[in-house]
Design an enzyme around this catalytic site. Structure first.
Site, PDB file in Angstrom:
ATOM      1  N   ASP A  73      -6.776   3.054  12.673  1.00 21.29           N
ATOM      2  CA  ASP A  73      -5.507   3.759  12.525  1.00 21.29           C
ATOM      3  C   ASP A  73      -5.657   5.120  11.850  1.00 21.29           C
ATOM      4  O   ASP A  73      -4.991   6.079  12.220  1.00 21.29           O
ATOM      5  CB  ASP A  73      -4.499   2.888  11.766  1.00 21.29           C
ATOM      6  N   ARG A  99       0.730   4.877  17.078  1.00 18.45           N
ATOM      7  CA  ARG A  99       0.309   5.834  16.055  1.00 18.45           C
ATOM      8  C   ARG A  99       0.601   7.286  16.406  1.00 18.45           C
ATOM      9  O   ARG A  99       1.198   7.999  15.619  1.00 18.45           O
ATOM     10  CB  ARG A  99      -1.162   5.638  15.679  1.00 18.45           C
ATOM     11  N   ASP A 122       0.813  -1.224   0.000  1.00 16.79           N
ATOM     12  CA  ASP A 122       0.000   0.000   0.000  1.00 16.79           C
ATOM     13  C   ASP A 122       0.843   1.269   0.000  1.00 16.79           C
ATOM     14  O   ASP A 122       0.597   2.178  -0.786  1.00 16.79           O
ATOM     15  CB  ASP A 122      -0.938   0.033   1.219  1.00 16.79           C
ATOM     16  N   SER A 128      -2.207  -9.404   7.379  1.00 14.41           N
ATOM     17  CA  SER A 128      -1.773  -8.022   7.554  1.00 14.41           C
ATOM     18  C   SER A 128      -1.190  -7.935   8.958  1.00 14.41           C
ATOM     19  O   SER A 128      -1.874  -8.244   9.942  1.00 14.41           O
ATOM     20  CB  SER A 128      -2.971  -7.088   7.401  1.00 14.41           C
TER      21      SER A 128
END
Ligand code: ARG
Length: 397
Positions: free
Chosen positions: A121, A92, A12, A173
């Site tokens: 996220d 994050r 991605d 993932s």
């Protein structure tokens, strides 16, 4: 235009470099940090530049992650929905802090991330950016681009010579850092499926873990884990050691259905041996030194704290207020907890503290007993009064 992109080297964010460049005619500056995952700076740099980025910043944020995020979360007892120790969620805001610094230095106008529109996220990236640098635009290519499927995206990648590493055999993932690993997709999407053993990255299955249990002792000072088996140890080293030891004994596997902020229920698995061991030990020590009132009240704080971390509200006044409460609460959380690690179980076998509220002479059933049994009579007369009144009323009906 200059855009700072949170870059992992995966499909991605690699496609995002190309896509952002074309769509916004922008210079793309990649940002990666070391937060405990195994990432090779040189390899990533080459990959990012070959894919079209102008440069890559690589920050070692491990110490900051531990001091400013992991330890406060551990002291607070922050575990989302009683299971998830928040490894991804905690990282994050830290990453965005790093990106904002780079954006300021580079005079960039925007930051970009590779999150989808259905996850948590994106919320964490964007709330943190709004708090720290509201002047920055946030771009989310994965939410915007026109690829209808993973296949189309791979097609685009191949057309632009972007190396593709996702394979049918490893369909997960995975997000990885010091505090734990988050794993989604593939067979895990059916909540009835037992996670295949290859989904787990660092923990042994209970079947394959040692038959012989292993004992460890963790020492805390004011809520901060400070020693292992009686020896002082730096927190990063301790987390790494517990990840190894715990992983070997199959500790820290978490399989859960969780509620995302956007309303979706998702099935995720986690591996967090160090977080599970440390939360277990820390909570046990609190039981020894906290009053009943404080223990019960702090549980509510812990739940609220875990939610705000999960919902991306790390940077908020409420978090600072809760941290102030937690800090005061940790004044007496000093002592040791002994645990037995065995086949996926993390069993408490002992606890002690110079500030313990436990009194053997009060608790004992032997002749050492100092408890005033007679005093219980008067206590029950008064404590039992409401029960008596209600009972009498019930009889009248
Ligand atoms: N569900 C977890 C969370 O919201 C983990 C998310 C994992 N993220 C990822 N990009 N794989 O914190």
């Amino acid at each position: 235009m200059k855009i700072v992109l949170a870059y992992s080297g995966g499909l991605d964010t690699s496609v995002a470099i190309r896509w952002l460049k074309e769509k916004y005619h922008a210079e793309i500056i990649c940002y990666t940090s070391n937060i405990g995952q195994t990432e090779d700076e040189k390899r990533l740099k080459v990959k990012a530049i070959n894919t079209g980025a102008s440069k890559l910043y690589f920050d070692d944020l491990r110490q900051k992650f531990v001091n400013e995020y992991i330890i406060p979360a551990l002291k607070a007892g922050a575990v989302y929905q009683d299971k998830y120790p928040l490894a991804t969620a905690l990282s994050r805001p830290l990453i965005v802090e790093g990106m904002v610094n780079v954006a300021k230095k580079e005079k960039a106008q925007a930051i970009a991330h590779g999150c989808t529109g259905k996850g948590n996220d994106q919320v964490r990236f964007e709330l943190t950016t709004r708090y720290l640098a509201p002047e920055l635009k946030v771009i989310a290519p994965v939410r915007e681009w026109e690829f209808m499927s993973r296949e189309e995206e791979i097609e685009y990648a191949k057309k632009h010579n972007i190396p593709v590493s996702v394979t049918k055999a490893k369909p997960y993932s995975i997000d990885w850092n010091l505090w734990g690993i988050s794993i989604e997709c593939g067979k895990l999407e059916d909540p009835w499926n037992e996670p295949p053993d290859d989904a787990y990255q660092i923990t042994a299955s209970p079947e394959k873990s040692p038959v012989k249990p292993e004992y460890i002792t963790i020492g805390f000072e004011k809520g901060v884990p400070a020693s292992l088996n009686g020896k002082k140890i730096e927190t990063i080293k301790l987390i790494e050691a517990l990840t190894d030891i715990g992983g070997k004994h199959g500790i820290g596997r978490i399989d859960m259905i969780e509620d995302r902020l956007v309303g979706i229920k998702s099935r995720e698995i986690y591996e967090a041996p160090a977080a599970v061991i440390l939360h277990t030990a820390h909570n046990e020590l609190e039981k020894l030194v906290f009053s009943r009132d404080l223990f019960e009240f702090k549980k509510m704080v812990a739940q609220r704290y875990s939610q705000l971390v999960y919902f991306g509200q790390w940077f908020s006044h409420i978090r600072e207020c809760l941290d102030a409460f937690v800090k005061e609460s940790q004044k007496f959380v000093t002592g040791e907890v002994r645990l037995k690690l065995h086949k996926g179980n993390c069993i408490i076998t002992g606890r002690k503290s110079p500030y313990s509220l436990y009194s053997e002479t009060l608790a004992t059933y032997t002749e050492k007993d100092m408890f005033d049994h007679k005093a219980a009579e008067g206590f029950l007369e008064i404590f039992g009064l409401p029960s008596k009144l209600e009972g009498l009323r019930a009889k009248k009906r």
